[in-house]
Write a protein that holds these residues in place. Sequence first.
Motif, short mmCIF file in Angstrom:
data_model
loop_
_atom_site.label_atom_id
_atom_site.label_comp_id
_atom_site.label_asym_id
_atom_site.label_seq_id
_atom_site.Cartn_x
_atom_site.Cartn_y
_atom_site.Cartn_z
N THR A 222 -12.94 9.38 0.34
CA THR A 222 -11.58 9.92 0.28
C THR A 222 -11.45 10.90 -0.88
O THR A 222 -11.01 10.52 -1.96
CB THR A 222 -10.57 8.76 0.11
N PRO A 223 -11.82 12.18 -0.65
CA PRO A 223 -11.73 13.13 -1.76
C PRO A 223 -10.30 13.29 -2.26
O PRO A 223 -10.07 13.42 -3.46
CB PRO A 223 -12.23 14.45 -1.16
N ARG A 224 -9.33 13.29 -1.34
CA ARG A 224 -7.92 13.46 -1.73
C ARG A 224 -7.14 12.22 -1.30
O ARG A 224 -7.12 11.87 -0.11
CB ARG A 224 -7.33 14.70 -1.08
N VAL A 225 -6.47 11.60 -2.27
CA VAL A 225 -5.70 10.39 -1.97
C VAL A 225 -4.23 10.75 -1.74
O VAL A 225 -3.79 11.84 -2.09
CB VAL A 225 -5.83 9.34 -3.09
N PHE A 226 -3.52 9.84 -1.17
CA PHE A 226 -2.05 9.91 -0.99
C PHE A 226 -1.58 11.01 -0.05
O PHE A 226 -0.39 11.33 -0.03
CB PHE A 226 -1.30 10.12 -2.33
N LEU A 227 -2.46 11.64 0.73
CA LEU A 227 -2.01 12.76 1.56
C LEU A 227 -0.99 12.29 2.60
O LEU A 227 -0.02 12.99 2.88
CB LEU A 227 -3.19 13.44 2.26
N ASP A 228 -1.20 11.08 3.15
CA ASP A 228 -0.27 10.59 4.17
C ASP A 228 0.81 9.70 3.57
O ASP A 228 1.98 9.80 3.92
CB ASP A 228 -1.03 9.82 5.25
N SER A 229 0.39 8.79 2.70
CA SER A 229 1.36 7.88 2.09
C SER A 229 0.76 7.34 0.80
O SER A 229 -0.42 7.57 0.51
CB SER A 229 1.69 6.73 3.04
N PHE A 230 1.58 6.64 0.04
CA PHE A 230 1.10 6.01 -1.20
C PHE A 230 0.79 4.54 -0.92
O PHE A 230 1.51 3.90 -0.14
CB PHE A 230 2.16 6.14 -2.29
N PRO A 231 -0.25 3.98 -1.54
CA PRO A 231 -0.59 2.58 -1.27
C PRO A 231 0.35 1.60 -1.98
O PRO A 231 -0.08 0.74 -2.74
CB PRO A 231 -2.03 2.47 -1.76
N THR A 232 1.63 1.77 -1.75
CA THR A 232 2.66 0.86 -2.26
C THR A 232 3.22 0.10 -1.06
O THR A 232 2.98 0.50 0.08
CB THR A 232 3.81 1.66 -2.92
N PRO A 233 3.96 -0.98 -1.31
CA PRO A 233 4.45 -1.78 -0.17
C PRO A 233 5.22 -0.94 0.86
O PRO A 233 5.07 -1.14 2.06
CB PRO A 233 5.35 -2.83 -0.83
N ASP A 234 6.04 0.03 0.42
CA ASP A 234 6.80 0.83 1.39
C ASP A 234 6.21 2.22 1.62
O ASP A 234 6.83 3.06 2.29
CB ASP A 234 8.28 0.94 0.97
#
Length: 723
Positions: A569-581
């Motif tokens: 995963t070169p780029r993180v958070f592109l779709d969503s953040f790994p938080t509960p919501d």
Amino acid sequence: MSIDLSATRPAEADSSAGAVATHCPYCALQCAQTLTPTPGDRLPVTVSARDFPTNRGGMCQKGWSSAEVLAAADRLTTPLVRDARGADLRPATWDEALDMVASRITAIQRTHGRDAVAIFGGGGLTNEKAYALGKFARVALRTPYIDYNGRFCMSSAAAASNRAFGMDRGLGFPLADIGGADAVLIMGSNVAVTMPPLVQHLAGVRSRGGLVYVDPRRSATAALTDNGSGVHLQIVPGTDMAVLLSLLHVLIDEDLVDHEYLAARVGGFSDVRVSVSAWWPERAEQVTGIAAGALRRTARLLASASPAKGGAGAYILTGRGMEQMASGTAAVSAAINLALALGLPGREGSGYAPITGQGNGQGGREHGLKADQLPGYTSIADPARRAHVASVWGVDPEDLPGPGVPAVELLRRLGTDGGPRALLVHGSNIVVSAPNAGAVAESLRRLDLLVVADVVPSETASYADVVLPVTQWAEEDGTMTNLEGRILRRRKAVDPPGEARSELWILAELARRLGVRGFSEEPAEVFVELCRASAGGAADYSGVSYARLDAGEQIHWPCPAGDGSHPGTPRVFLDSFPTPDGRARMVCVDYQGPRDDVRGDAPVYLVTGRVLTQYQSGAQTRRVGELVRSEPEAFVELHPSLAESHRLEEGDLVELRTARGAVELRARVTDAVRPDTVFVPFHWLGSANVLTNDATDPTSGMPEFKVCAVALRPARANEGSRS
Ligand SMILES: Nc1nc2c(c(=O)[nH]1)N[C@H]1C(S)=C(S)[C@@H](COP(=O)(O)OP(=O)(O)OC[C@H]3O[C@@H](n4cnc5c(=O)[nH]c(N)nc54)[C@H](O)[C@@H]3O)O[C@H]1N2
Ligand SMILES: Nc1nc2c(c(=O)[nH]1)N[C@H]1C(S)=C(S)[C@@H](COP(=O)(O)OP(=O)(O)OC[C@H]3O[C@@H](n4cnc5c(=O)[nH]c(N)nc54)[C@H](O)[C@@H]3O)O[C@H]1N2
Ligand code: SF4
Ligand SMILES: [Mo]
């Protein structure tokens, strides 16, 4: 003559057949190197730079001269033991040294309990060694007391990133991405000195006039903003938060925030909006010393570069200058709030990131060196993760200890009632690099047993009862995780000298003597186990293997096992953040200045940091001739007007005093520092950390290395020479 040469240099060494592709032993940029063995020469390898997306063929002087440390004149080549306190260290066999360590640990734990033994690790260790050390603490010693020098480095950025994004991966994007941005705001990260090849990636933003650099010193990185390349905000030390709060205030006031992004991807904005309402640039100017107009222009520059306003992209990058404060987590939260308001994180071509520090500062916390973390960057308090990791380790989850305490607290407890009585140090030189270092030395003296594993006799090793000689980068295999969360291969080029052994072997041998099995000395085997233990965690390595890394170093975590083809995963958070919501969280933070602020009896700010040609505690780089010639000793930078008011001249000895201690250093008079500020590097025993404040951040445990109040006067030694 050619026959003589071939006699001393076997044919394979002259061809590139023996050449090994690896990475620099030092910082998190992990510049790509080629090592070519040179049997019979003074240095066992020659070092050349290799092209790689991060360093683009570049290396700094530390990388070029790194082979010198392999052949250091005082390289540790045999275990050393002390028969009694006060006796000299003497050479011993491995059996004798390891038997001594194991039997004394056993005796101490029998009398004082399991918690009486502690481990202090280092962010220079490979992933495999970091993992093995974390497992050794929890399975062989069964102590909660383990932490590492990454606490001094990345902990504030990590804490703030975790609470905002649900994850902390240094750069959540490839470094090369910043090349296309219209604006880059760098808060206290002197990259031109601390990661010189990284400067190549700033060429684009500089050509567009968009580099904003915040530092109380006109450092080499500040100079990158000259000639229309950007702007340097030379703040009052410790006031970064006020800058950030006022930048957000301006964005809101002038309606420059990314409303669409905030609505879709962020929680907590309405509270943060209220919390910055009082931070008018005119108020921030009083605190930071930066003109209100400059703050407004900076906010507008960032906004016009942001995707919402049709810009090419913007980045906010933080370094130790801003993070190493007792309010460091809050300061990073303020930086993240600003980035979120601009709509940067999780967008290709924009983002927020801390620039990591040590070679494997990233991997160290991912695999269990941190007091509260299990492999895979997971919480040791989480029952599901305890069960998973315990199953990989073949132990009962009930037998795993809970969270320990952060580094400064761990060091304070050593030798106190109920605190640890034995300490094993792997990869840190704490008597030089920990805050309030005089108190740390006192703590070490109180111990019943100090074991130091190192490649050289560091200042910390001089306090040890047992010193264990270990292998260096060119002598071992393993993996490192760079500042971009990219997993790299470290490869062995030469055999270690004398009796030096891999730490994996040492830990396996010690565990066996403590009656515990299941520790492999083979890096490849340890990596397979590490990948299994990380499965399902934030830092999931389960889809990674040496074979995949050997085919190309393209994998950034997370890389889950799946069908074996996950690309990483070169780029993180592109779709969503790994938080509960799935949304990022803004956190309200209040401005806090330095804990130890200037006052009548200590009227000047002391800031600390690095020079180009020394690394960290200097244990390695103070053993390299050309680096020592470049920076032979500690010094204090002071402004001409401050020097004049104290009747000090270039080269004079200056006494610096804080509540913690006093040192005498040579003056370097320069207008690169503010008149109210002096700068001291920390690479030498008896330099910055005699003076620094060990107050810590309540969330991250980060000590306030960067700023404290100091009194200065000419040292007495000058008096004779002057008259
Ligand atoms: N040459 C060299 N390179 C290194 C290292 C090394 O020891 N030597 N160590 C590596 C490691 S582990 C790390 S963590 C990185 C660190 O890399 P950096 O973060 O770049 O390092 P520092 O020099 O500690 O601090 C950066 C700047 O912070 C400034 N500063 C001081 N106080 C403040 C303040 O209140 N606010 C702001 N905004 N700035 C302030 C200092 O003047 C300094 O120029 O470097 C890595 N690279
Ligand atoms: N005043 C002030 N103090 C600071 C900072 C600051 O900015 N200002 N910065 C802080 C930061 S960010 C950091 S990261 C720390 C770093 O400070 P330290 O933790 O002291 O880091 P190093 O000097 O890199 O220490 C690493 C030690 O491990 C040895 N070593 C190298 N490889 C190995 C190995 O594989 N195994 C073992 N066992 N040993 C090995 C080296 O020889 C060296 O003695 O300093 C912190 N201290
Ligand atoms: S920038 Fe860092 S990784 Fe690159 S050569 Fe210098 S010390 Fe090594
Ligand atoms: Mo660091």
